[in-house]
Scaffold this motif. Structure first.
Motif, short mmCIF file in Angstrom:
data_model
loop_
_atom_site.label_atom_id
_atom_site.label_comp_id
_atom_site.label_asym_id
_atom_site.label_seq_id
_atom_site.Cartn_x
_atom_site.Cartn_y
_atom_site.Cartn_z
N ALA A 98 -6.94 -4.10 2.28
CA ALA A 98 -7.86 -5.21 2.03
C ALA A 98 -7.36 -6.48 2.72
O ALA A 98 -8.14 -7.23 3.32
N PHE A 99 -6.06 -6.73 2.66
CA PHE A 99 -5.49 -7.90 3.32
C PHE A 99 -5.66 -7.80 4.84
O PHE A 99 -6.00 -8.78 5.50
N PRO A 135 0.31 8.31 -5.23
CA PRO A 135 0.74 7.29 -6.19
C PRO A 135 0.84 5.89 -5.59
O PRO A 135 0.94 4.91 -6.31
N TRP A 136 0.79 5.79 -4.30
CA TRP A 136 0.86 4.48 -3.63
C TRP A 136 -0.53 3.93 -3.33
O TRP A 136 -0.70 3.11 -2.43
N ALA A 137 -1.53 4.38 -4.07
CA ALA A 137 -2.92 4.01 -3.77
C ALA A 137 -3.18 2.50 -3.91
O ALA A 137 -3.78 1.89 -3.04
N TRP A 138 -2.72 1.89 -5.03
CA TRP A 138 -3.01 0.46 -5.21
C TRP A 138 -2.30 -0.41 -4.18
O TRP A 138 -2.93 -1.29 -3.59
N PRO A 139 -1.00 -0.20 -3.92
CA PRO A 139 -0.38 -1.02 -2.86
C PRO A 139 -1.03 -0.81 -1.49
O PRO A 139 -1.21 -1.77 -0.73
N ARG A 146 -10.30 4.46 -4.65
CA ARG A 146 -10.73 5.85 -4.82
C ARG A 146 -10.42 6.67 -3.56
O ARG A 146 -9.97 7.81 -3.64
N TRP A 147 -10.67 6.09 -2.41
CA TRP A 147 -10.34 6.77 -1.16
C TRP A 147 -8.82 6.79 -0.95
O TRP A 147 -8.26 7.80 -0.54
N ALA A 148 -8.17 5.69 -1.24
CA ALA A 148 -6.72 5.60 -1.02
C ALA A 148 -5.96 6.55 -1.94
O ALA A 148 -4.90 7.05 -1.56
N ARG A 149 -6.48 6.80 -3.13
CA ARG A 149 -5.81 7.73 -4.04
C ARG A 149 -5.73 9.12 -3.45
O ARG A 149 -4.73 9.83 -3.60
N TYR A 176 -13.86 -4.91 -3.91
CA TYR A 176 -13.50 -4.15 -2.71
C TYR A 176 -12.36 -3.18 -2.99
O TYR A 176 -12.38 -2.03 -2.56
N LEU A 177 -11.37 -3.64 -3.75
CA LEU A 177 -10.21 -2.79 -4.05
C LEU A 177 -10.59 -1.60 -4.92
O LEU A 177 -10.02 -0.51 -4.78
N THR A 178 -11.53 -1.78 -5.83
CA THR A 178 -11.93 -0.64 -6.66
C THR A 178 -12.58 0.45 -5.81
O THR A 178 -12.42 1.63 -6.10
#
Length: 135
Positions: A122-123, A112-116, A104-107, A98-100
């Motif tokens: 997701a949480f 630069p804060w895409a992963w957090p 892509r959208w969050a990037r 789900y995070l992968t």
């Protein structure tokens, strides 16, 4: 014939079908991931492959549990049910999948804060989905 579609047999058929479909998706998208060097959608294909494998392992585990119940091996079924805690790994694989996709959208939105941001979203989605079971 009714027994084939009800009870343990019916659920075993559903679990086996999802298991085969999950492995098929994992195999197909895994091959696409390996063959698509340099493709910007490669991470998305890998995420789909991981998600398919997670579903296949999850449904396969519960198929074994139902099989033990169906053949009358209550001790084996109880052992599988007691040791089902390791399936949290499957939840982690599904979350990674789900995070992968979310990253892509969050990037594009968060830079630069895409992963957090992806982990937070997701949480939040998980909490929204689990809340009715808690209430």
């Amino acid at each position: 014939m009714l027994d084939l579609f009800t009870g343990h047999s019916g659920v075993m058929g559903q679990n086996f079908t999802i298991m085969v479909l999950g492995f098929t998706v994992a195999y197909y998208y895994g091959r696409l991931t390996l063959r698509s060097a340099g493709d910007p959608a490669r991470l998305l294909m890998a995420g789909i492959a991981v998600g398919g494998a997670a579903w296949a392992f999850h449904r396969g585990y519960w198929w074994l549990w139902r099989f033990d119940l169906a053949v009358g091996n209550d001790t084996g079924a109880a052992t599988l049910q007691d040791n089902a805690d390791w399936l949290i790994l499957v939840v982690c694989l599904s979350a990674l999948s789900y995070l992968t996709h979310l990253n892509r959208w969050a990037r594009a939105v968060f830079g630069p804060w895409a992963w957090p941001a992806s982990v937070g979203l997701a949480f939040a989605v998980y909490i929204i989905g689990a809340l009715p079971g808690v209430v």
